[in-house]
Design an enzyme around this catalytic site. Sequence first.
Site, mmCIF file in Angstrom:
data_model
loop_
_atom_site.group_PDB
_atom_site.id
_atom_site.type_symbol
_atom_site.label_atom_id
_atom_site.label_comp_id
_atom_site.label_asym_id
_atom_site.label_seq_id
_atom_site.Cartn_x
_atom_site.Cartn_y
_atom_site.Cartn_z
ATOM 1 N N ASN A 87 0.865 -1.177 0.000
ATOM 2 C CA ASN A 87 0.000 0.000 0.000
ATOM 3 C C ASN A 87 0.900 1.226 0.000
ATOM 4 O O ASN A 87 1.845 1.308 0.797
ATOM 5 C CB ASN A 87 -0.899 -0.009 1.236
ATOM 6 C CG ASN A 87 -1.915 -1.137 1.195
ATOM 7 O OD1 ASN A 87 -2.366 -1.532 0.121
ATOM 8 N ND2 ASN A 87 -2.268 -1.662 2.353
ATOM 9 N N GLN A 94 -2.367 2.934 3.055
ATOM 10 C CA GLN A 94 -1.153 2.838 3.885
ATOM 11 C C GLN A 94 -1.369 3.580 5.197
ATOM 12 O O GLN A 94 -1.815 4.736 5.208
ATOM 13 C CB GLN A 94 0.059 3.425 3.140
ATOM 14 C CG GLN A 94 1.368 3.194 3.899
ATOM 15 C CD GLN A 94 2.605 3.670 3.140
ATOM 16 O OE1 GLN A 94 2.499 4.280 2.072
ATOM 17 N NE2 GLN A 94 3.770 3.391 3.700
ATOM 18 N N VAL A 96 1.056 2.734 7.981
ATOM 19 C CA VAL A 96 2.362 2.734 8.649
ATOM 20 C C VAL A 96 3.402 3.133 7.604
ATOM 21 O O VAL A 96 3.566 2.439 6.592
ATOM 22 C CB VAL A 96 2.696 1.348 9.238
ATOM 23 C CG1 VAL A 96 4.065 1.380 9.913
ATOM 24 C CG2 VAL A 96 1.625 0.890 10.214
ATOM 25 N N HIS A 100 6.631 -1.724 4.033
ATOM 26 C CA HIS A 100 6.372 -3.132 4.358
ATOM 27 C C HIS A 100 5.537 -3.727 3.242
ATOM 28 O O HIS A 100 4.731 -3.031 2.624
ATOM 29 C CB HIS A 100 5.631 -3.266 5.696
ATOM 30 C CG HIS A 100 4.370 -2.472 5.740
ATOM 31 N ND1 HIS A 100 4.389 -1.106 5.948
ATOM 32 C CD2 HIS A 100 3.079 -2.812 5.562
ATOM 33 C CE1 HIS A 100 3.146 -0.649 5.904
ATOM 34 N NE2 HIS A 100 2.331 -1.658 5.652
ATOM 35 N N HIS A 102 2.707 -6.669 2.338
ATOM 36 C CA HIS A 102 1.742 -7.653 2.823
ATOM 37 C C HIS A 102 1.923 -8.911 1.976
ATOM 38 O O HIS A 102 1.904 -8.837 0.745
ATOM 39 C CB HIS A 102 0.319 -7.154 2.628
ATOM 40 C CG HIS A 102 -0.021 -5.931 3.418
ATOM 41 N ND1 HIS A 102 -0.762 -5.979 4.575
ATOM 42 C CD2 HIS A 102 0.270 -4.618 3.217
ATOM 43 C CE1 HIS A 102 -0.914 -4.744 5.059
ATOM 44 N NE2 HIS A 102 -0.304 -3.905 4.249
HETATM 45 P P1 5GP Z 1 -0.667 -0.620 5.867
HETATM 46 O O1 5GP Z 1 -2.092 -0.254 6.243
HETATM 47 O O2 5GP Z 1 0.275 0.485 6.260
HETATM 48 O O3 5GP Z 1 -0.477 -1.108 4.489
HETATM 49 O O4 5GP Z 1 -0.333 -1.879 6.779
HETATM 50 C C1 5GP Z 1 -0.106 -1.812 8.150
HETATM 51 C C2 5GP Z 1 -0.496 -3.156 8.694
HETATM 52 O O5 5GP Z 1 0.086 -3.286 9.968
HETATM 53 C C3 5GP Z 1 -2.008 -3.351 8.871
HETATM 54 O O6 5GP Z 1 -2.455 -4.426 8.056
HETATM 55 C C4 5GP Z 1 -2.176 -3.619 10.353
HETATM 56 O O7 5GP Z 1 -3.143 -4.620 10.627
HETATM 57 C C5 5GP Z 1 -0.779 -4.041 10.786
HETATM 58 N N1 5GP Z 1 -0.465 -3.698 12.158
HETATM 59 C C6 5GP Z 1 -0.655 -2.494 12.766
HETATM 60 N N2 5GP Z 1 -0.255 -2.531 14.033
HETATM 61 C C7 5GP Z 1 0.225 -3.788 14.248
HETATM 62 C C8 5GP Z 1 0.801 -4.438 15.399
HETATM 63 O O8 5GP Z 1 0.956 -3.866 16.482
HETATM 64 N N3 5GP Z 1 1.175 -5.737 15.241
HETATM 65 C C9 5GP Z 1 1.022 -6.391 14.045
HETATM 66 N N4 5GP Z 1 1.425 -7.674 14.016
HETATM 67 N N5 5GP Z 1 0.489 -5.811 12.951
HETATM 68 C C10 5GP Z 1 0.099 -4.525 13.058
#
Ligand code: 5GP
Length: 115
Positions: A87, A94, A96, A100, A102
């Site tokens: 993302n 996105q 974070v 990263h 997925h």
């Molecule tokens: P994004 O939304 O940035 O593409 O992905 C961030 C991902 O990090 C999300 O799918 C969310 O569920 C995961 N995530 C957020 N906080 C934590 C955490 O404390 N532990 C784990 N294992 N995953 C997390």
Amino acid sequence: MSEPSIFTRILDGEIPSEIIAETENAFAIRDIAPKAPVHLLVIPKSEQYRNVVELAAGDPDLLAELVGLANSLAAEHADGDFRLIFNTGPNAGQTVFHVHAHVLAGGLQEASLGA
Ligand code: 5GP
């Protein structure tokens, strides 16, 4: 300096999450809110790059390391087939800003795109 990202805090052991695999420059955890039977995150140990565009421009070898780690994890945790999602930007979901990927696997034929 801004606050460390949630993934840096996990890597440093400040937030509990099992590190299920590790390479020299990357690590993997299970997503806390899985969107597929297997939903893992592969993450550079450094939070230097905010998204995959920055990573590809700045360190293509590290991007390749993430893809290799995703491939090994899909073989270990599913049948080897997987979907890799970065993302990129808030309007793409996105949340974070520590790059990263997925890794989604395990019975995705019916699943819609996205993570
Ligand atoms: P994004 O939304 O940035 O593409 O992905 C961030 C991902 O990090 C999300 O799918 C969310 O569920 C995961 N995530 C957020 N906080 C934590 C955490 O404390 N532990 C784990 N294992 N995953 C997390």
